[in-house]
Design a protein around this motif. Structure first.
Motif, PDB file in Angstrom:
ATOM      1  N   ASN A 192       0.820  -1.220   0.000  1.00  0.00           N
ATOM      2  CA  ASN A 192       0.000   0.000   0.000  1.00  0.00           C
ATOM      3  C   ASN A 192       0.851   1.266   0.000  1.00  0.00           C
ATOM      4  O   ASN A 192       0.534   2.249   0.663  1.00  0.00           O
ATOM      5  CB  ASN A 192      -0.972   0.015   1.185  1.00  0.00           C
ATOM      6  N   LEU A 193       1.948   1.216  -0.751  1.00  0.00           N
ATOM      7  CA  LEU A 193       2.810   2.390  -0.929  1.00  0.00           C
ATOM      8  C   LEU A 193       3.162   2.492  -2.419  1.00  0.00           C
ATOM      9  O   LEU A 193       4.307   2.344  -2.826  1.00  0.00           O
ATOM     10  CB  LEU A 193       4.078   2.267  -0.081  1.00  0.00           C
ATOM     11  N   PRO A 194       2.159   2.717  -3.262  1.00  0.00           N
ATOM     12  CA  PRO A 194       2.395   2.653  -4.703  1.00  0.00           C
ATOM     13  C   PRO A 194       3.297   3.778  -5.197  1.00  0.00           C
ATOM     14  O   PRO A 194       3.224   4.913  -4.724  1.00  0.00           O
ATOM     15  CB  PRO A 194       0.987   2.778  -5.286  1.00  0.00           C
ATOM     16  N   THR A 195       4.159   3.426  -6.150  1.00  0.00           N
ATOM     17  CA  THR A 195       5.002   4.410  -6.827  1.00  0.00           C
ATOM     18  C   THR A 195       5.493   3.789  -8.124  1.00  0.00           C
ATOM     19  O   THR A 195       5.660   2.572  -8.214  1.00  0.00           O
ATOM     20  CB  THR A 195       6.200   4.833  -5.962  1.00  0.00           C
ATOM     21  N   ARG A 241      11.044   5.943  11.031  1.00  0.00           N
ATOM     22  CA  ARG A 241       9.809   6.740  10.970  1.00  0.00           C
ATOM     23  C   ARG A 241      10.073   8.195  11.324  1.00  0.00           C
ATOM     24  O   ARG A 241       9.480   9.110  10.741  1.00  0.00           O
ATOM     25  CB  ARG A 241       8.744   6.118  11.870  1.00  0.00           C
ATOM     26  N   LYS A 242      10.972   8.460  12.265  1.00  0.00           N
ATOM     27  CA  LYS A 242      11.350   9.843  12.561  1.00  0.00           C
ATOM     28  C   LYS A 242      12.055  10.481  11.357  1.00  0.00           C
ATOM     29  O   LYS A 242      11.871  11.665  11.072  1.00  0.00           O
ATOM     30  CB  LYS A 242      12.258   9.881  13.782  1.00  0.00           C
ATOM     31  N   THR A 243      12.856   9.666  10.669  1.00  0.00           N
ATOM     32  CA  THR A 243      13.520  10.155   9.467  1.00  0.00           C
ATOM     33  C   THR A 243      12.500  10.540   8.409  1.00  0.00           C
ATOM     34  O   THR A 243      12.594  11.602   7.775  1.00  0.00           O
ATOM     35  CB  THR A 243      14.473   9.077   8.923  1.00  0.00           C
ATOM     36  N   GLU A 252       3.181  11.041   5.483  1.00  0.00           N
ATOM     37  CA  GLU A 252       1.750  10.776   5.379  1.00  0.00           C
ATOM     38  C   GLU A 252       1.494   9.567   4.489  1.00  0.00           C
ATOM     39  O   GLU A 252       0.628   8.732   4.796  1.00  0.00           O
ATOM     40  CB  GLU A 252       1.045  12.012   4.814  1.00  0.00           C
ATOM     41  N   ARG A 253       2.231   9.444   3.406  1.00  0.00           N
ATOM     42  CA  ARG A 253       2.053   8.286   2.522  1.00  0.00           C
ATOM     43  C   ARG A 253       2.381   6.976   3.231  1.00  0.00           C
ATOM     44  O   ARG A 253       1.631   6.005   3.137  1.00  0.00           O
ATOM     45  CB  ARG A 253       2.963   8.426   1.288  1.00  0.00           C
ATOM     46  N   ILE A 254       3.492   6.951   3.951  1.00  0.00           N
ATOM     47  CA  ILE A 254       3.921   5.683   4.524  1.00  0.00           C
ATOM     48  C   ILE A 254       3.127   5.323   5.780  1.00  0.00           C
ATOM     49  O   ILE A 254       3.092   4.156   6.180  1.00  0.00           O
ATOM     50  CB  ILE A 254       5.446   5.672   4.781  1.00  0.00           C
ATOM     51  N   ARG A 255       2.454   6.308   6.382  1.00  0.00           N
ATOM     52  CA  ARG A 255       1.583   5.982   7.520  1.00  0.00           C
ATOM     53  C   ARG A 255       0.442   5.072   7.084  1.00  0.00           C
ATOM     54  O   ARG A 255      -0.070   4.274   7.872  1.00  0.00           O
ATOM     55  CB  ARG A 255       1.039   7.252   8.169  1.00  0.00           C
ATOM     56  N   GLY A 256       0.026   5.168   5.838  1.00  0.00           N
ATOM     57  CA  GLY A 256      -1.036   4.318   5.341  1.00  0.00           C
ATOM     58  C   GLY A 256      -0.549   3.008   4.765  1.00  0.00           C
ATOM     59  O   GLY A 256      -1.355   2.218   4.245  1.00  0.00           O
ATOM     60  N   ALA A 257       0.771   2.756   4.835  1.00  0.00           N
ATOM     61  CA  ALA A 257       1.354   1.538   4.282  1.00  0.00           C
ATOM     62  C   ALA A 257       1.614   0.536   5.400  1.00  0.00           C
ATOM     63  O   ALA A 257       1.539   0.844   6.583  1.00  0.00           O
ATOM     64  CB  ALA A 257       2.651   1.869   3.544  1.00  0.00           C
TER      65      ALA A 257
END
Length: 399
Positions: A192-195, A241-243, A252-257
């Motif tokens: 769930n991190l499409p690119t 995650r802090k990075t 924000e994108r990776i929070r949903g992954a």
């Protein structure tokens, strides 16, 4: 050693060794390829193949097999420096795409291609000793998959077995341009991190990159200075995650992954080793290694394998003396790799871009031809020496 069983023994069957063995066998040489691993199997790797590496796969007739694994082609690189960002096409019309296939898939394709070319491949083979005759390397002694001791001889033994090469330890090559590890990096695979882009993010003291891979997963790698290795070892995911928070949009994108794998980490030294001597040669990471931050490892291994195959063909065929042919291999390797190596050391310092780089990037934003040129610099299509030549920079920043 008047009649060795093999012309060449290659120790190590991954991204440098398997292509080298394949190319030699296609030229008709009796080639033995050994590796302590069995295939398919994984190994620590960011596994990005830049367009020059994809072009090598195309020359070998293997690119379609890699694409058939479902690994998406990547025709866009983006660079986010915080205040400024840009994106461009990293390839050429002949080789427009990068790929990032999982190593379980890529390495198996390479080994199978070596077998198809006529290479004798022995998986699960551990090399215990490099053999010498009259001061020259003449073979190997090891244990096969069943534990039996086996000894084989060859005209040349090649170490393609990585940074901790058994062959390199035996021959003790000279080391030059040596630097200690600069960064430590950890990577994993996210759903769930499409690119469709190779994304690179640079911040003072931090960096991370993103690239699509097989099975609708996305490779994410992040790193920090090697001096901070112990400080963050106990909370790698939290530090990552802090990075990522240094780019609110990416955070924000990776929070949903979802992280679908464990986090693997490594740090690597930087060096060039003299890549040949009497009866032996080194290829891939066994011969030189650079920080993974520019993701050049697999592409370098492919091009290094082609270069060494050319040199060995020249000397085994009797057209060029051994010393001359292998000196040519080293010269070609260093001429191609050294500028990228030096650029990699600079990027791996994780320092903010200097004023000259800020001015350059700011000047080319909005100029798609210039941004494509910047992407080709980072993909290895264009040498840093060529890119940073004053006449080229003048052309890029011209109105």
């Amino acid at each position: 050693m008047t009649d060795p069983r093999f012309d060449v023994i290659v120790v190590g069957a991954r991204c440098a060794g398997a292509p080298l063995a394949m190319l030699l066998a296609r030229r008709g040489y009796r080639t033995l390829l050994v590796d302590r691993a069995t295939f398919p199997s994984d190994t620590v790797s960011t596994h990005v193949i830049h367009p020059p590496g994809a072009a090598a796969l195309q020359r070998w007739g293997l690119l379609d097999e890699v694409a058939a694994t479902g690994c998406p082609p990547v025709g866009r690189y983006s660079f986010d420096f915080g205040p400024i960002s840009l994106a461009g096409a990293p390839g050429t019309p002949e080789s427009p795409y990068a790929y990032a296939p999982r190593r379980t898939l890529l390495d198996k394709i390479l080994v199978d291609a070596a077998v198809a070319a006529g290479v004798e491949v022995r998986e699960g083979f551990s090399v215990d000793e490099v053999l010498f005759s009259d001061g020259a390397v003449s073979g190997i002694r090891g244990r096969d998959q069943g534990g039996a001791t086996v000894e084989e001889r060859a005209r040349v033994v090649v170490g393609a077995d990585g940074r901790n090469s058994v062959v390199a330890k035996a021959v003790q090559p000279a080391v030059y341009e040596e630097h200690p590890p600069l960064t430590v990096g950890y990577y994993g695979y996210w759903s769930n991190l499409p690119t469709d882009t190779f994304e690179a993010y640079s911040r003072p003291g931090r960096g991370w990159a993103v690239c699509p891979t097989n099975d609708d997963l996305t490779l994410v790698i992040g790193g920090w200075p090697h001096a901070e290795l112990a400080e963050h070892r106990d909370d790698v995911e939290g530090t990552l995650r802090k990075t990522f928070e240094l780019s609110p949009a990416f955070a924000e994108r990776i929070r949903g992954a979802k992280l679908e794998s464990r986090l693997a980490g490594t740090s690597v030294p930087n060096y060039f080793r003299a890549p040949y001597g009497p009866g032996w040669a080194l290829v891939g990471d066994a011969g030189y290694n650079r920080d993974f931050i520019t993701a050049q490892g697999i592409t370098d291994a492919f091009l290094d394998a082609e270069n060494l195959a050319q040199a060995l063909d020249e000397t085994l065929a009797g057209t060029t003396p051994y010393e001359e042919a292998l000196a040519g291999y080293q010269k070609r390797r260093d001429t191609r790799a050294m500028p990228v190596y030096q650029m990699t050391l600079g990027i791996a310092s994780l320092q903010p871009p200097d004023e000259q780089m800020v001015q350059l990037v700011s000047a080319i934003i909005g100029n798609q031809d210039a941004m494509d040129a910047f992407a080709r610099l980072n993909s290895g299509v264009t040498s840093p020496a060529e890119f940073f030549a004053p006449e080229n920079l003048g052309r890029l920043v011209a109105p």
